[in-house]
Design a protein around this motif. Structure first.
Motif, PDB file in Angstrom:
ATOM      1  N   GLU A  40      -3.646   4.961  -1.161  1.00  0.00           N
ATOM      2  CA  GLU A  40      -4.575   5.689  -0.295  1.00  0.00           C
ATOM      3  C   GLU A  40      -4.202   7.161  -0.328  1.00  0.00           C
ATOM      4  N   THR A  80       0.837  -1.198   0.000  1.00  0.00           N
ATOM      5  CA  THR A  80       0.000   0.000   0.000  1.00  0.00           C
ATOM      6  C   THR A  80       0.871   1.247   0.000  1.00  0.00           C
ATOM      7  N   CYS A  95      -9.148   4.712  -0.681  1.00  0.00           N
ATOM      8  CA  CYS A  95      -8.279   3.549  -0.887  1.00  0.00           C
ATOM      9  C   CYS A  95      -8.784   2.772  -2.096  1.00  0.00           C
ATOM     10  N   ARG A 153       0.665   5.261   0.527  1.00  0.00           N
ATOM     11  CA  ARG A 153      -0.211   6.285   1.096  1.00  0.00           C
ATOM     12  C   ARG A 153       0.405   7.664   0.903  1.00  0.00           C
TER      13      ARG A 153
END
Length: 827
Positions: A572, A407, A577, A409
């Motif tokens: 995100e 992920t 997301c 961010r």
């Protein structure tokens, strides 16, 4: 020590019977250990002497180091003699009752074999190759496992049973009561000679009571025994370990030879003023300068060991401290040469060293290494490290091939905007966090530490994208404040650790326990970097300026950067997301969506004929790419790198000119700007030939066909019916050129659209203007066709180019076509 504890004492000796029992058991142990130790050289011929002479000499070394007043009772002397005899026996295959089959048990063997096969083959070995390795590779793996396991095997040897075909059982400790009472402890102490000194205090700080058959004051202090073992063993460095005649017989090589040579120079050490003094039988000449420096390094290690032991005993309040607490002259090479003499040279420490590590990291970890100040480089490196960690965990836990999440961010707090990359991978131990991660240029993957922490990973075919140990440091291109939160996948949430750089690499990072709210509930790593430049500002991660400035979407940027990732990639940001890459989705996703990913949606006017996209596989069925020859010249001008890309570990590497799609590749450079396809020349040629046949059937535009033929020939394919050149308005394929009736004696080749001035000779226009690629293959093919037309061999056709109004002949290995025409002449 032996004489005052286990040897017969003056009569009357009230403890003669238990003393004799211990002495007899030790002497029997010595006889059997002698046999095992005598086998070590068969398996490790390059090792210095590890036979019974070395084991016996440890008594002498212990006396020297501990001093005459060191307290030792008969039971402790028996224990010391036993661990002297046992500690190195695991270096020989004879110490394994099951022989080679026993050594091969466990995934550690597969890891060792895989490691040496990778070096031998220069690639990841197949399961079949691991199952049937070359004899020399298996021998190296055996030697590695013997070295790696010998201390651990020592822990078992006090209790191991040897037996052959129903014959009698044999043990090193013949006395069964003695073997059962302290055998496990002796094995643990023998094992401990391979531990760090700091572990000894935790494991051996309890004094054991006397055996039932011994006087009550014959207690056993395992810490004393462990200390004497490791110091005596480490300090035993002299010519007894490396006799000259044995050197001549065994002929060791490489580093082993230097170990033999420097020990051959040394005399037995002595102790003066609490220092071990090593001297030489003769000076080291110039040809043995490397051996002298290895000697200096080894003596430095002995000095460090003695110092650490002294600190440990003082910290634990033990009254029994060793007489030897260091090595004389180790303070500097100049002082050491007073004892370890040299002849004809001076040991000035002129070894390569880095005086400003922070500056080197700043330079080589950033734009100086990668060749440009690109804000996407740290993002690429972080995604790469994260996907490696996920892939490793997937293999270790036998998870599905599409398991795993990375992920990215984007956010901000009171300290400013930040980027964070989190993975659900294997996480890092504290040893990794404070070791390989911070050791610039040292990679964790494939190291001894990795194979120790994650046994079996290497042999399962794990192939990391990161191989250079420098990618993490690229984050300092973004900013000075960095936080790493990590937890091993098999550890508890409380074992999460935090590493923080608060002012960049100029200051020391901080390793601290995790706050409760920072605990990772699953294994993995989270790296957050606070940005010097806001993402949308000039020089920021999302700011792009080609024709006009624009702000990129984080999701599209990540997908463009990692188009073939085998982990699920999420982003995100203020949009929420969302998943932007599904694990290995490039293999089956819609062609137009793949094309959009590869070009960030730009240059939509480039048309892609979906039927041309084909999968490339090798002889074993591994997928090496999914691509087509590009039918558009606009693709070569795409500022985002074109629609053809070579990926390394699923991450964008180099361009693949003239191609639409993805080709898997590899690289030997951290910058990844020279990635090469994994597909070999025959695989690419077969794919390109296939493309030629389809393009000939699908397209009616001869100009497009001419363009495609250039790339097909470049990648080794047969152009078939596609035109190679244009003469005036006529497009000519190979057969048309080869059957040219009444072909003129001289023909010029020039790039399409390039005006070369008036000429009386026929001109063949070819698609050969693309910069950065070679057109020799196309020129050679046309030369071959013209040779058929002229009825001669290709090598007989002379090739010229103009230079200063003159014609200069071109060598066969330099047929590249530039702006000036090449002239082919009939012989």
């Amino acid at each position: 020590m032996f004489l005052r504890t286990l040897a017969p004492q003056p009569t009357p000796d009230p403890h003669a019977e238990p003393r004799e029992r211990l002495r007899s058991a030790l002497l029997k142990l010595r006889e059997r250990a002698k046999v095992l130790a005598g086998e070590i050289h068969r398996d490790l011929p390059d090792f210095t002497v590890h036979d019974i002479t070395h084991l016996d000499a440890l008594w002498e070394m212990a006396d020297l180091i501990a001093g005459p007043g060191y307290p030792l009772n008969p039971l402790e002397a028996f224990a010391l003699g036993a661990v002297f005899l046992i500690h190195d026996l695991g270096l020989g295959l004879a110490a394994y009752p099951g022989g080679l089959a026993e050594l091969k048990q466990g995934s550690g063997w597969q890891d060792a074999l895989s490691t040496h096969l990778r070096k031998h083959l220069e690639r990841v070995p197949t399961a079949e190759e691991i199952a049937s390795p070359p004899p020399e590779v298996e021998r190296m793996a055996v030697q590695e496992r013997l070295r790696a396991l010998h201390a651990k095997q020592a822990e078992r040897l006090a209790l191991v049973t040897w037996r052959h075909k129903g014959g009698p059982e044999y043990h090193l400790i013949d006395d069964p009561d003695l073997r059962q009472a302290i055998g496990p402890l002796l094995g643990k102490i023998a094992h401990s000679h391979w531990w760090p000194v700091s572990r000894l205090g935790n494991e051996f700080n309890t004094v054991r009571g006397a055996l039932a058959t011994c006087p009550g004051d014959w207690t056993l202090d395992p810490l004393k025994i462990a200390i004497l073992l490791r110091t005596a063993d480490g300090a035993h460095l002299d010519a007894r370990r490396a006799p000259g005649f044995l050197i001549a017989l065994r002929r060791p090589e490489g580093l082993s030879e230097k170990h033999w040579r420097f020990q051959n120079y040394l005399l037995k050490p002595r102790v003066e003023e609490n220092r071990l003094i090593y001297t030489t039988a003769r000076p080291f000449p110039q040809e043995d300068v490397d051996a002298w420096w290895l000697c200096e390094e080894t003596l430095r290690m002995v000095d460090s060991e003695l110092h650490q032991i002294d600190v440990l005993t003082a910290d634990l309040g033990r009254p029994a401290r060793l007489r030897a607490q260091g090595v004389a002259g180790i303070e500097s090479p100049q002082r050491l040469k007073r004892y370890v003499e040299v002849d004809g040279w001076s040991p000035i420490d002129a070894r390569l060293h880095v005086s400003n590590v922070a500056e080197i990291v700043k330079s080589l970890g950033g734009e100086q290494l990668y060749g440009e100040d690109e804000p996407i480089i740290p993002l690429r490196e972080l995604i790469q490290n994260a996907s490696d960690a996920v892939r490793a965990r997937r293999l270790l836990e036998n998870r599905p091939t599409d398991w795993g999440r990375v992920t990215v961010r984007l956010g901000s707090d009171e300290q400013g905007a930040w980027v964070e990359v989190e993975d659900a991978g294997i996480g890092m131990s504290e040893a990794v966090l404070s070791g390989p991660l911070l050791d610039f240029g040292t990679t964790y993957w494939g190291s001894a530490l990795m194979r120790e922490e994650h046994e079996g990973l290497w042999s399962k075919g794990f192939e990391p994208t990161g191989r250079f140990g420098i990618g993490f440091f690229s984050v300092f291109m973004w900013g000075h404040r960095v936080r790493v939160i990590t937890r091993r996948y098999d550890a508890s949430p409380r074992e999460t650790r935090v590493l923080e750089f608060r002012t960049g690499i100029e200051s020391r990072p901080l390793v601290r326990p995790v706050e409760r709210e920072e605990q990772l509930q699953d294994g993995g790593t989270k790296v957050r970097v606070w940005l010097n430049n806001a993402p949308s500002a000039v020089g920021g991660l999302l700011h792009f300026d080609f024709v006009e400035a624009e702000i990129l979407d984080l999701g599209e940027l990540c997908a463009w950067l990692a188009p073939a990732l085998d982990s699920n990639l999420y982003v995100e940001d203020e949009k929420g997301c969302r998943r932007v890459v599904a694990a290995s989705d490039w293999l089956a996703m819609d062609e137009s969506k793949l094309f959009h990913r590869l070009t960030l949606g730009r240059y939509r006017e480039i048309e892609l004929a979906p039927p041309l996209l084909r999968t490339l596989t090798n002889s074993t069925g591994d997928i090496l790419g999914r691509a087509a020859i590009s039918t558009s010249t606009l693709d070569t001008m795409n500022p985002f790198g074109g629609a053809g890309v070579i990926t390394v570990g699923g991450i964008r590497g180099d361009r693949m000119p003239g191609v639409v799609g993805i080709i898997r590749g590899s690289t030997r450079k951290a910058a990844r700007d020279d990635a090469v396809p994994l597909a070999d020349s025959s695989c690419l040629a077969g794919w390109a030939s296939d493309q030629a046949r389809m393009i000939a059937d699908l397209s009616d535009d001869d100009g497009v066909k001419l363009h495609c033929a250039y790339w097909i020939v470049l990648y080794g394919g047969a152009p078939g019916k596609l035109p190679l050149a244009r003469a005036d308005l006529t497009f000519l394929d190979y057969e048309a050129i080869a059957t040219w009736r009444n072909a003129p004696d001289r023909v010029a080749i020039k790039p399409v659209g390039v005006w070369s001035g008036p000429s009386s000779m026929p001109m063949l226009d070819v698609e050969a203007w693309v910069s950065g690629t070679s057109n020799q293959a196309l020129v050679s093919l046309i030369r071959k066709a013209m040779a058929e037309a002229w009825g001669c061999s290709s090598s007989e056709v002379r090739v010229y180019k103009r230079k200063n109004d003159e014609e200069v002949e071109v060598r066969d290995d330099d047929l590249s076509l530039g702006w000036e025409p090449l002239i082919l002449q009939k012989p």
